[in-house]
Design an enzyme around this catalytic site. Structure first.
Site, PDB file in Angstrom:
ATOM      1  N   LYS A  88     -36.665 -37.940  51.010  1.00  0.00           N
ATOM      2  CA  LYS A  88     -37.216 -38.437  49.746  1.00  0.00           C
ATOM      3  C   LYS A  88     -36.159 -39.129  48.872  1.00  0.00           C
ATOM      4  CE  LYS A  88     -41.564 -36.309  49.500  1.00  0.00           C
ATOM      5  NZ  LYS A  88     -41.588 -35.172  50.435  1.00  0.00           N
TER       6      LYS A  88
ATOM      7  N   GLU B 288     -44.706 -37.495  40.168  1.00  0.00           N
ATOM      8  CA  GLU B 288     -45.640 -36.445  40.564  1.00  0.00           C
ATOM      9  C   GLU B 288     -44.947 -35.616  41.630  1.00  0.00           C
ATOM     10  OE1 GLU B 288     -45.572 -39.314  42.095  1.00  0.00           O
ATOM     11  OE2 GLU B 288     -45.561 -38.676  44.190  1.00  0.00           O
TER      12      GLU B 288
ATOM     13  N   SER C 216     -37.742 -34.939  59.043  1.00  0.00           N
ATOM     14  CA  SER C 216     -37.797 -35.436  57.659  1.00  0.00           C
ATOM     15  C   SER C 216     -37.079 -34.530  56.670  1.00  0.00           C
ATOM     16  CB  SER C 216     -39.258 -35.620  57.235  1.00  0.00           C
ATOM     17  OG  SER C 216     -39.998 -34.430  57.454  1.00  0.00           O
TER      18      SER C 216
HETATM   19  C1  LIG Z   1     -42.670 -34.851  51.253  1.00  0.00           C
HETATM   20  C2  LIG Z   1     -42.304 -34.528  52.640  1.00  0.00           C
HETATM   21  C3  LIG Z   1     -43.038 -35.027  53.745  1.00  0.00           C
HETATM   22  C4  LIG Z   1     -44.290 -35.831  53.592  1.00  0.00           C
HETATM   23  O1  LIG Z   1     -44.179 -37.028  52.905  1.00  0.00           O
HETATM   24  P1  LIG Z   1     -44.223 -38.444  53.597  1.00  0.00           P
HETATM   25  O2  LIG Z   1     -44.329 -39.383  52.457  1.00  0.00           O
HETATM   26  O3  LIG Z   1     -45.413 -38.505  54.495  1.00  0.00           O
HETATM   27  O4  LIG Z   1     -42.957 -38.617  54.350  1.00  0.00           O
HETATM   28  C5  LIG Z   1     -42.584 -34.733  55.020  1.00  0.00           C
HETATM   29  N1  LIG Z   1     -41.490 -33.986  55.228  1.00  0.00           N
HETATM   30  C6  LIG Z   1     -40.768 -33.480  54.212  1.00  0.00           C
HETATM   31  C7  LIG Z   1     -39.565 -32.658  54.521  1.00  0.00           C
HETATM   32  C8  LIG Z   1     -41.152 -33.734  52.873  1.00  0.00           C
HETATM   33  O5  LIG Z   1     -40.415 -33.231  51.879  1.00  0.00           O
END
Ligand SMILES: *Cc1c(COP(=O)(O)O)cnc(C)c1O
Length: 397
Positions: A88, A110, A377
């Site tokens: 993020k 948000e 992610s």
């Molecule tokens: C917020 C988040 C997501 C989902 O958000 P996307 O916009 O679809 O990437 C996925 N993995 C993690 C670790 C997150 O914090």
């Protein structure tokens, strides 16, 4: 006549907002288009990504997983190693640099589970900017630790009680706040969604993931991957992972949605598998809706994938068939959480483990000379207590 910039992805996208927000979106679009032409913008963006957020993130060869699954070679793109523990921050840095170009002094965001709120509060602190985060009341109670983190970073957290007090209601509250404070306020959206130009902006800032991965794989393997796999909530880490491969037709793209208890159970967040076209949060896309066209309540074990829609570019990539979208259940993602911990020594976010679970299915169907890149992610420390509870273990005293 001036040519209007195309703000759609196929039939999806657009700007469906009240008149009061149009001027702000126009200024933002112009600022983004100018920044894209300006090398000094990218110099500062990359300097912050490298020196503050710890990029480039590693592309790690998961040897034990590869051998265990017995098919394609698996590489993990380690967004979990970024500062604040997820992808993020890439997007937040880009958007806050635009906010500064626009002369804004107050950031709003948000947040669902709190990850995007924490990333925004972090960059607000770094630049000495005011920050307010809108979070559904129910989420503030479920995610007390992240509320405290944001406050520690100097942000104010507003508990949103309208609607169901969930993420979708927090987005509405942030849009309303932005409409009321157009002069000093910048709305930092946390995923590849919302009215144009947000989905294109988030694509641009998160594309660092695939640009790095392509170069890193070229260095070690001398070629493109055969498949890229990433989880999809609103779709920002996935679009960032796909971006630089979209024009390489030999690379299969897989977005993994949260199927919750199962696609047919009604307790799911698998938008592209169960949703229908609609207009919500300023964009035309695919949403989970009930028979009256109201946005349906969604469910997944992972708070980060618990969004009732998907970004418009994913809706278009699904419609064109360029990317494939699949569902992974809570059970499968928790199994993958334990699997990657034991197999590779990595505690990955339960969101990311949806992608890992799909790799567990995909890799054995591929040849040993083929390659998968799977994006992790985020890190999973935040999920340990919840996974323990799922297994019937109470780690609290
Ligand atoms: C917020 C988040 C997501 C989902 O958000 P996307 O916009 O679809 O990437 C996925 N993995 C993690 C670790 C997150 O914090």
């Amino acid at each position: 006549m001036e040519e209007k910039i195309d703000n759609r992805f196929g039939e999806f996208g657009g700007q469906y907002v009240p008149e009061t927000l149009m001027a702000s979106l126009d200024k933002l679009t112009e600022c983004f288009e100018n920044a894209k032409q300006d090398p000094t913008f990218y110099e500062e963006f990359h300097r912050l990504l490298n020196d503050y957020a710890n990029r480039p993130s590693l592309l790690y060869y998961a040897k034990r997983m590869t051998e265990d699954l017995g098919g394609a070679k698996i590489y993990l793109k380690r967004e979990d190693l970024n500062h604040t523990g997820a992808h993020k921050i890439n997007n937040v840095i880009g958007q806050v640099l635009l906010a500064r170009r626009l002369g804004k002094t107050r950031l709003i965001a948000e947040t669902g589970a709190g990850q995007h709120g924490v990333a925004t509060a972090t960059i607000a602190a770094l630049f000495g900017m005011k920050c307010e985060v809108f979070m559904g009341k129910e989420d503030t109670e479920r995610q007390k630790l992240n509320v405290y983190r944001m406050e520690l970073l100097g942000a104010k957290v507003n508990a949103v009680t309208s609607g169901q007090g969930l993420l979708k209601d927090a987005v509405n509250a942030a849009l309303q706040d932005w409409a009321a404070h157009p002069d000093d306020t910048f709305y930092v959206i946390g995923s590849a969604m919302g009215p144009a130009p947000y989905p294109a902006m988030v694509h641009e800032f998160q594309s660092v993931i695939s640009k790095e991965a392509k170069k890193q794989l070229q260095e070690v393997e001398g070629r493109l991957p055969d498949a890229v796999v990433a989880c999809v909530g609103g779709g920002s880490n996935a679009i960032g992972s796909f971006a630089d491969f979209i024009d390489d037709p030999s690379v299969a793209l897989y977005g993994v949605e949260a199927a919750g208890e199962g696609v047919g159970t009604g307790h799911t967040a698998a938008t592209l598998e169960t949703g229908t076209p609609g207009i919500f949060h300023g964009m035309k896309s695919i949403f989970m809706q009930n028979n009256e066209g109201q946005i349906a309540k969604v469910y997944s074990i992972s708070a980060g994938l618990d969004y009732p829609g998907v970004g418009p570019e994913h809706a278009a990539l699904d419609a064109s068939g360029r990317a494939h979208y699949v569902g992974i259940t809570d059970d499968e993602s928790v199994d993958a959480f334990e699997y990657i911990a034991k197999e590779e020594g990595i505690i990955a976010a339960v969101e990311s483990c949806h992608a890992v679970a799909y790799v567990q299915k995909l890799a054995p169907t591929m040849r040993k000379d083929q390659i998968i890149i799977c994006t992790l992610s985020g890190r999973g420390d935040k999920d340990v207590a919840q996974v323990a509870a799922y297994r019937g273990v109470d780690v609290h005293e």
